[in-house]
Scaffold this motif. Structure first.
Motif, PDB file in Angstrom:
ATOM      1  N   VAL A   1     -22.670   4.459  -9.454  1.00 42.96           N
ATOM      2  CA  VAL A   1     -21.402   4.157  -8.773  1.00 42.96           C
ATOM      3  C   VAL A   1     -21.490   2.834  -8.045  1.00 42.96           C
ATOM      4  N   VAL A   2     -22.614   2.609  -7.408  1.00 43.35           N
ATOM      5  CA  VAL A   2     -22.786   1.341  -6.688  1.00 43.35           C
ATOM      6  C   VAL A   2     -22.669   0.169  -7.643  1.00 43.35           C
TER       7      VAL A   2
ATOM      8  N   LYS B   1     -18.888  -0.313  -8.651  1.00 40.66           N
ATOM      9  CA  LYS B   1     -18.100  -0.951  -7.599  1.00 40.66           C
ATOM     10  C   LYS B   1     -18.356  -2.447  -7.554  1.00 40.66           C
ATOM     11  N   LYS B   2     -19.586  -2.805  -7.744  1.00 44.19           N
ATOM     12  CA  LYS B   2     -19.895  -4.234  -7.739  1.00 44.19           C
ATOM     13  C   LYS B   2     -19.202  -4.947  -8.897  1.00 44.19           C
TER      14      LYS B   2
ATOM     15  N   LYS C   1     -16.454  -3.938 -10.441  1.00 41.29           N
ATOM     16  CA  LYS C   1     -15.012  -3.954 -10.170  1.00 41.29           C
ATOM     17  C   LYS C   1     -14.660  -5.052  -9.164  1.00 41.29           C
ATOM     18  N   LEU C   2     -15.514  -5.205  -8.170  1.00 38.52           N
ATOM     19  CA  LEU C   2     -15.258  -6.225  -7.157  1.00 38.52           C
ATOM     20  C   LEU C   2     -15.284  -7.613  -7.786  1.00 38.52           C
TER      21      LEU C   2
ATOM     22  N   GLU D   1      -4.922  -0.624  -7.680  1.00 37.30           N
ATOM     23  CA  GLU D   1      -5.938  -0.610  -8.725  1.00 37.30           C
ATOM     24  C   GLU D   1      -5.535  -1.585  -9.824  1.00 37.30           C
TER      25      GLU D   1
END
Length: 500
Positions: free
Chosen positions: A66-67, A70-71, A73-74, A98
């Motif tokens: 997940v981490v 998120k990175k 996606k960022l 989103e």
């Protein structure tokens, strides 16, 4: 003997600990030691003890995945925002939205919207539309809108006017509204026209404002079968709150003396009067009429004849027309007030149109003072067509041979049809040798004219029909009208005052 026992013990040790056996075993087909973590066929306890010794070989945990997502996606969000900024789109409102996983998807959305006809400025007006999926939102919604009658060429304009529609669900939100409109008798071919005029309808709840507005109008006498045409003409009343907009306006107009049934008929044919602001427009216009000399008891008659008068920029129009009537037509302010009472449409009549019949009468030798009196008696003169006035005047002079004084006393003569009323009735009078005034043989119904010819009774001259608020339309000789002519007060009142 001791040597044999020693060898036996070593073999037993090897078999008891297989990891030593496998780690030491090398063959040409397997030049590297096997990974005991994968290949070990023995107990789970052994795996557990081995894994704690070598954490670098453990499977990645869910948290770690997940981490990493998120990175990514960022990073993608930053790239997409930079892309939008380069196009001139301000992405500030998209912060909590989103966004697509790649720039390519966002490019497709922007290109799709531009092909519809939207500009970058239009997108900046409502950037949240960029959060709508083409497959799940845009294409299904636009396809449905086209299906219900909005032309494909107008879809871009529709989205520009109401971009929130792209977030709607076709089945849950759009279809029930269309079904509701069809239930109000809005014609299928008119749905697109109605929605183009008022696209916000698609965002209303059926059990809310729309239902209560319709229910209230029906309760005051509006015919249910007329609701559909009203929606087609002026759909905005479906979004008006009864308690704060519709009912206060209705109550105020009734307080002026307008019968509720007449008001209902007005609303059926002129639904847009419901949109007039009571405090900002209607009340100031009523005060304006009173300030120009309109009698309070005739306010309802004025509104019934010309409902639009309560929504016009009335003060400016009244001032201009009063000045024109006084300067050009020699009609004083009091006479102008009488004209407005009888024909309130005159406040919106073009001054060039008014001058033509006046010049015609002046050209026939009638003085300006007499023309002014004729206009006050019969304001409809100023809206007559010159061609028809010429024909009627020629018949009056050549066939009837009557003095001009009769025209001045009864200027309404020019408002009757020469072919369908004046000629036939005059010929009947000639055949019977009856000599009478213009008023006597023209200002009555066909039935009354026949009764007069039979001579069953004699009635005195009168000025014709008159209007009384809340009462019955009284005609000359009404005391001898047959029972068959008797009608309800409201019906007679409506037919006389509201020609819609």
């Amino acid at each position: 003997m001791s040597t044999t026992l020693l060898k036996r013990r070593k073999l037993l040790t090897i078999f008891k600990n297989p990891f030593i056996f496998y780690s030491k075993l090398k063959t040409p087909l397997n030049p590297y030691p096997l990974n005991p973590h994968i290949r070990n066929p023995f107990r789970a306890s052994q795996i557990s003890s081995f894994s704690t010794k070598f954490p670098e070989y453990e499977m990645p945990s869910v948290t770690w995945g997940v981490v990493q997502g998120k990175k990514e996606k960022l990073v993608n969000r930053v790239k997409i925002c930079d892309y939008l900024k380069n196009l001139g789109i301000i992405p500030d409102e998209l912060e909590n939205l989103e966004l697509p996983s790649t720039i390519e998807v966002m490019e497709q959305r922007v290109m799709f919207l531009q092909k519809l006809g939207l500009t970058i400025d239009d997108i900046n007006e409502y950037p949240l539309m960029l959060g709508c999926s083409m497959r799940k939102n845009m294409i299904p919604v636009l396809s449905y809108l086209e299906k219900i009658g909005i032309p494909k060429s107008k879809l871009g304009e529709f989205v520009k006017n109401y971009p929130q529609v792209l977030h709607a669900s076709v089945v849950v939100e759009l279809m029930p509204v269309i079904k509701f409109l069809r239930g109000l008798d809005v014609e299928k071919q008119d749905l697109g026209y109605v929605l183009m005029k008022y696209p916000e309808l698609l965002g209303f709840k059926l059990e809310g404002t729309m239902s209560t507005s319709v229910a209230y109008l029906v309760s005051i006498g509006v015919s249910p079968r007329d609701i559909g045409p009203m929606v087609t003409q002026y759909p905005f009343f479906l979004g008006m709150r009864v308690g704060t907009m519709i009912k206060p306006l209705v109550d105020y107009l009734v307080s002026l003396g307008l019968p509720i049934k007449i008001l209902a008929r007005m609303v059926e044919k002129r639904a847009y009067i419901l949109g007039y602001d009571l405090e900002e427009t209607v009340k100031p216009n009523v005060d304006c009429l009173l300030s120009f000399g309109i009698r309070r008891e005739l306010l309802a008659s004025v509104i019934a004849q010309y409902p639009q008068i309560i929504g016009l920029p009335l003060k400016a129009k009244m001032s201009s027309q009063q000045y024109f009537f006084n300067l050009k037509l020699k009609v004083d302010p009091d006479g102008f007030a009488r004209v407005v009472e009888k024909m309130p449409q005159v406040v919106s009549l073009n001054q060039h149109v008014i001058l033509k019949p006046v010049e015609f009468l002046l050209g026939r030798g009638i003085s300006s003072g007499d023309v002014a009196n004729m206009i006050v008696k019969c304001p409809q003169l100023v809206a007559c067509r010159i061609e028809l006035m010429k024909n009627s005047f020629y018949f009056f002079k050549s066939e009837m041979g009557r003095p001009m004084k009769e025209l001045m006393e009864f200027p309404d003569y020019f408002t009757y049809s020469l072919e369908s009323r004046i000629k036939p009735r005059y010929q009947r009078l000639q055949s019977k040798g009856i000599r009478c005034s213009l008023n006597w043989f023209l200002n009555c119904s066909d039935q009354r004219f026949e009764e007069r010819l039979l001579g069953n009774y004699i009635e005195s001259e009168s000025l014709g029909p008159s209007f009384y608020i809340g009462g019955k339309l009284e005609l000359p000789g009404s005391e001898v009208v047959s029972d068959g002519e008797d009608e309800s007060d409201d019906e007679v009142l409506y037919r006389r005052t509201v020609s819609l």
